[in-house]
Design a protein around this motif. Structure first.
Motif, PDB file in Angstrom:
ATOM      1  N   VAL A 107      -4.695  -2.467  10.941  1.00 47.12           N
ATOM      2  CA  VAL A 107      -4.185  -3.831  10.728  1.00 47.12           C
ATOM      3  C   VAL A 107      -5.313  -4.808  10.388  1.00 47.12           C
ATOM      4  CG1 VAL A 107      -2.053  -3.531  12.050  1.00 47.12           C
ATOM      5  CG2 VAL A 107      -4.093  -4.435  13.206  1.00 47.12           C
ATOM      6  N   ALA A 108      -6.488  -4.624  10.969  1.00 43.81           N
ATOM      7  CA  ALA A 108      -7.610  -5.520  10.652  1.00 43.81           C
ATOM      8  C   ALA A 108      -8.057  -5.310   9.208  1.00 43.81           C
ATOM      9  CB  ALA A 108      -8.767  -5.299  11.623  1.00 43.81           C
ATOM     10  N   SER A 109      -8.105  -4.066   8.767  1.00 42.97           N
ATOM     11  CA  SER A 109      -8.457  -3.780   7.375  1.00 42.97           C
ATOM     12  C   SER A 109      -7.388  -4.325   6.440  1.00 42.97           C
ATOM     13  CB  SER A 109      -8.620  -2.275   7.163  1.00 42.97           C
ATOM     14  OG  SER A 109      -9.729  -1.793   7.883  1.00 42.97           O
ATOM     15  N   LEU A 110      -6.133  -4.134   6.805  1.00 46.70           N
ATOM     16  CA  LEU A 110      -5.028  -4.641   5.996  1.00 46.70           C
ATOM     17  C   LEU A 110      -5.095  -6.170   5.905  1.00 46.70           C
ATOM     18  CD1 LEU A 110      -2.473  -4.069   4.394  1.00 46.70           C
ATOM     19  CD2 LEU A 110      -1.219  -3.899   6.558  1.00 46.70           C
ATOM     20  N   TYR A 111      -5.393  -6.814   7.019  1.00 46.13           N
ATOM     21  CA  TYR A 111      -5.528  -8.272   7.024  1.00 46.13           C
ATOM     22  C   TYR A 111      -6.638  -8.704   6.058  1.00 46.13           C
ATOM     23  CZ  TYR A 111      -6.521 -13.022   8.445  1.00 46.13           C
ATOM     24  OH  TYR A 111      -6.741 -14.376   8.423  1.00 46.13           O
ATOM     25  N   GLY A 112      -7.788  -8.056   6.146  1.00 49.01           N
ATOM     26  CA  GLY A 112      -8.899  -8.402   5.270  1.00 49.01           C
ATOM     27  C   GLY A 112      -8.572  -8.192   3.797  1.00 49.01           C
ATOM     28  N   MET A 113      -7.881  -7.097   3.498  1.00 46.37           N
ATOM     29  CA  MET A 113      -7.518  -6.801   2.113  1.00 46.37           C
ATOM     30  C   MET A 113      -6.480  -7.809   1.602  1.00 46.37           C
ATOM     31  SD  MET A 113      -7.490  -2.694   2.525  1.00 46.37           S
ATOM     32  CE  MET A 113      -7.831  -2.059   0.887  1.00 46.37           C
ATOM     33  N   GLY A 137      -6.130 -10.988  -1.495  1.00 44.37           N
ATOM     34  CA  GLY A 137      -5.067 -10.918  -2.488  1.00 44.37           C
ATOM     35  C   GLY A 137      -4.573  -9.515  -2.800  1.00 44.37           C
ATOM     36  N   GLU A 138      -5.062  -8.532  -2.093  1.00 48.29           N
ATOM     37  CA  GLU A 138      -4.661  -7.147  -2.357  1.00 48.29           C
ATOM     38  C   GLU A 138      -3.511  -6.740  -1.432  1.00 48.29           C
ATOM     39  OE1 GLU A 138      -6.687  -2.679  -2.481  1.00 48.29           O
ATOM     40  OE2 GLU A 138      -7.942  -4.405  -2.075  1.00 48.29           O
ATOM     41  N   GLN A 139      -2.541  -6.013  -1.972  1.00 53.13           N
ATOM     42  CA  GLN A 139      -1.518  -5.375  -1.151  1.00 53.13           C
ATOM     43  C   GLN A 139      -1.735  -3.880  -1.341  1.00 53.13           C
ATOM     44  OE1 GLN A 139       2.659  -6.003  -1.992  1.00 53.13           O
ATOM     45  NE2 GLN A 139       3.264  -4.981  -0.111  1.00 53.13           N
ATOM     46  N   PRO A 140      -2.521  -3.295  -0.448  1.00 52.51           N
ATOM     47  CA  PRO A 140      -2.935  -1.911  -0.670  1.00 52.51           C
ATOM     48  C   PRO A 140      -1.833  -0.894  -0.408  1.00 52.51           C
ATOM     49  CG  PRO A 140      -3.724  -2.652   1.446  1.00 52.51           C
ATOM     50  CD  PRO A 140      -3.071  -3.841   0.784  1.00 52.51           C
ATOM     51  N   SER A 141      -2.000   0.242  -1.042  1.00 53.20           N
ATOM     52  CA  SER A 141      -1.146   1.392  -0.739  1.00 53.20           C
ATOM     53  C   SER A 141      -1.705   2.053   0.518  1.00 53.20           C
ATOM     54  CB  SER A 141      -1.180   2.386  -1.900  1.00 53.20           C
ATOM     55  OG  SER A 141      -2.485   2.940  -2.022  1.00 53.20           O
ATOM     56  N   GLN A 142      -0.906   2.925   1.094  1.00 53.07           N
ATOM     57  CA  GLN A 142      -1.388   3.675   2.253  1.00 53.07           C
ATOM     58  C   GLN A 142      -2.642   4.458   1.876  1.00 53.07           C
ATOM     59  OE1 GLN A 142       2.754   4.379   4.693  1.00 53.07           O
ATOM     60  NE2 GLN A 142       1.847   6.122   3.739  1.00 53.07           N
ATOM     61  N   ARG A 143      -2.652   5.027   0.671  1.00 53.32           N
ATOM     62  CA  ARG A 143      -3.803   5.809   0.208  1.00 53.32           C
ATOM     63  C   ARG A 143      -5.057   4.946   0.111  1.00 53.32           C
ATOM     64  NH1 ARG A 143      -5.444  11.069  -0.420  1.00 53.32           N
ATOM     65  NH2 ARG A 143      -7.466  10.880  -1.404  1.00 53.32           N
ATOM     66  N   ARG A 144      -4.905   3.756  -0.463  1.00 51.52           N
ATOM     67  CA  ARG A 144      -6.043   2.829  -0.606  1.00 51.52           C
ATOM     68  C   ARG A 144      -6.572   2.432   0.764  1.00 51.52           C
ATOM     69  NH1 ARG A 144     -10.157   0.407  -0.958  1.00 51.52           N
ATOM     70  NH2 ARG A 144     -10.438  -1.685  -1.747  1.00 51.52           N
ATOM     71  N   LEU A 145      -5.664   2.196   1.718  1.00 48.90           N
ATOM     72  CA  LEU A 145      -6.068   1.842   3.077  1.00 48.90           C
ATOM     73  C   LEU A 145      -6.768   3.021   3.751  1.00 48.90           C
ATOM     74  CD1 LEU A 145      -6.001  -0.642   4.864  1.00 48.90           C
ATOM     75  CD2 LEU A 145      -3.826   0.133   5.759  1.00 48.90           C
ATOM     76  N   ALA A 146      -6.298   4.231   3.490  1.00 48.55           N
ATOM     77  CA  ALA A 146      -6.958   5.419   4.028  1.00 48.55           C
ATOM     78  C   ALA A 146      -8.385   5.522   3.494  1.00 48.55           C
ATOM     79  CB  ALA A 146      -6.164   6.680   3.677  1.00 48.55           C
ATOM     80  N   PRO A 202      -5.233  10.290   5.005  1.00 52.26           N
ATOM     81  CA  PRO A 202      -3.993   9.675   4.502  1.00 52.26           C
ATOM     82  C   PRO A 202      -2.763   9.980   5.362  1.00 52.26           C
ATOM     83  CG  PRO A 202      -5.253  10.573   2.687  1.00 52.26           C
ATOM     84  CD  PRO A 202      -5.957  10.998   3.953  1.00 52.26           C
ATOM     85  N   LEU A 203      -2.649  11.205   5.849  1.00 51.62           N
ATOM     86  CA  LEU A 203      -1.504  11.572   6.691  1.00 51.62           C
ATOM     87  C   LEU A 203      -1.503  10.767   7.993  1.00 51.62           C
ATOM     88  CD1 LEU A 203       0.892  13.468   6.468  1.00 51.62           C
ATOM     89  CD2 LEU A 203      -0.447  15.194   7.663  1.00 51.62           C
ATOM     90  N   LYS A 236       1.236   7.974   9.431  1.00 52.15           N
ATOM     91  CA  LYS A 236       1.786   8.009  10.790  1.00 52.15           C
ATOM     92  C   LYS A 236       1.563   6.668  11.490  1.00 52.15           C
ATOM     93  CE  LYS A 236       1.162  10.379  15.188  1.00 52.15           C
ATOM     94  NZ  LYS A 236       0.373  11.340  15.943  1.00 52.15           N
ATOM     95  N   LEU A 237       0.356   6.123  11.376  1.00 49.82           N
ATOM     96  CA  LEU A 237       0.062   4.828  11.994  1.00 49.82           C
ATOM     97  C   LEU A 237       0.921   3.725  11.385  1.00 49.82           C
ATOM     98  CD1 LEU A 237      -3.843   4.968  12.163  1.00 49.82           C
ATOM     99  CD2 LEU A 237      -2.268   5.035  14.113  1.00 49.82           C
ATOM    100  N   ALA A 238       1.061   3.744  10.063  1.00 51.22           N
ATOM    101  CA  ALA A 238       1.852   2.715   9.378  1.00 51.22           C
ATOM    102  C   ALA A 238       3.307   2.768   9.830  1.00 51.22           C
ATOM    103  CB  ALA A 238       1.738   2.883   7.868  1.00 51.22           C
ATOM    104  N   ARG A 239       3.858   3.970  10.004  1.00 55.34           N
ATOM    105  CA  ARG A 239       5.248   4.087  10.470  1.00 55.34           C
ATOM    106  C   ARG A 239       5.396   3.523  11.886  1.00 55.34           C
ATOM    107  NH1 ARG A 239       4.845   9.022   7.899  1.00 55.34           N
ATOM    108  NH2 ARG A 239       4.702  10.174   9.849  1.00 55.34           N
ATOM    109  N   SER A 240       4.417   3.803  12.754  1.00 56.61           N
ATOM    110  CA  SER A 240       4.512   3.282  14.120  1.00 56.61           C
ATOM    111  C   SER A 240       4.335   1.759  14.143  1.00 56.61           C
ATOM    112  CB  SER A 240       3.507   3.968  15.055  1.00 56.61           C
ATOM    113  OG  SER A 240       2.186   3.581  14.762  1.00 56.61           O
ATOM    114  N   LEU A 241       3.463   1.240  13.288  1.00 56.41           N
ATOM    115  CA  LEU A 241       3.283  -0.211  13.202  1.00 56.41           C
ATOM    116  C   LEU A 241       4.507  -0.886  12.590  1.00 56.41           C
ATOM    117  CD1 LEU A 241      -0.453  -0.180  12.112  1.00 56.41           C
ATOM    118  CD2 LEU A 241       0.437  -1.137  14.265  1.00 56.41           C
ATOM    119  N   GLU A 242       5.168  -0.190  11.668  1.00 60.47           N
ATOM    120  CA  GLU A 242       6.409  -0.704  11.095  1.00 60.47           C
ATOM    121  C   GLU A 242       7.494  -0.761  12.177  1.00 60.47           C
ATOM    122  OE1 GLU A 242       8.989   0.056   7.087  1.00 60.47           O
ATOM    123  OE2 GLU A 242       8.489   1.841   8.267  1.00 60.47           O
TER     124      GLU A 242
END
Length: 161
Positions: free
Chosen positions: A44-50, A54-63, A70-71, A75-81
């Motif tokens: 979430v901290a990396s996602l916030y920074g991205m 102005g970036e909306q990263p893909s799961q792959r880009r965040l990985a 990536p897997l 899993k983390l993204a699903r639990s955070l969702e």
């Protein structure tokens, strides 16, 4: 980096491992009251920074950004969702890719977590003169150089596989 002890002391590899474990445990404990684990915080901290740039990263880009598999990011993204902190949407340009964004609640939790972890970082770096000290800047350069160095198994290990 040698795996042999330096004059009977710990190796640099051992110290890096110990520091990473110390940091992971400290962050886990610090963000637990916010309902996060260290790995979730990293996401979430990396996602916030991205998102902040102005970036909306893909799961792959965040990985790729976090260094997590990536897997595991999926899993983390699903639990955070499920916790209401992250939204996952299909990328219209690539239906296989999932785009990630923090929800309003996710942004609030992330900002509180960043503040808590920043305090930990200040404590950790105090022996080097603090967050903005010259030794910390040098340490950051050294860590960056180590992270940029390729790590392929030695040839004799590859041959045994």
């Amino acid at each position: 980096m040698s795996t042999r002890p330096v004059r009977g002391g710990p190796t640099p590899g051992f110290l890096v491992w110990r520091l990473s474990m110390k940091w992971r445990v400290a962050v886990d404990r610090a963000v637990a009251p916010l309902g996060l684990t260290h790995a979730q915080y990293s996401l979430v901290a990396s996602l916030y920074g991205m998102q902040h740039t102005g970036e909306q990263p893909s799961q792959r880009r965040l990985a790729d950004h976090t260094g997590l598999e990536p897997l595991y990011v999926s899993k983390l993204a699903r639990s955070l969702e499920a916790a209401g902190l992250v939204e996952r949407t299909r990328d219209p340009r690539d239906p296989r890719a999932m785009k990630l964004a923090l929800t309003e609640q996710g942004t609030e939790v992330t900002l509180r977590a960043i503040e808590v972890v920043h305090g930990l970082l200040e404590q950790l770096l105090e022996p080097l003169g603090g967050l903005d000290g010259p030794r910390t800047r040098e340490f950051t350069r050294d860590l960056t150089a180590l992270l940029d160095a390729p790590l392929d198994p030695p040839a004799h290990v590859k041959e045994q596989s």
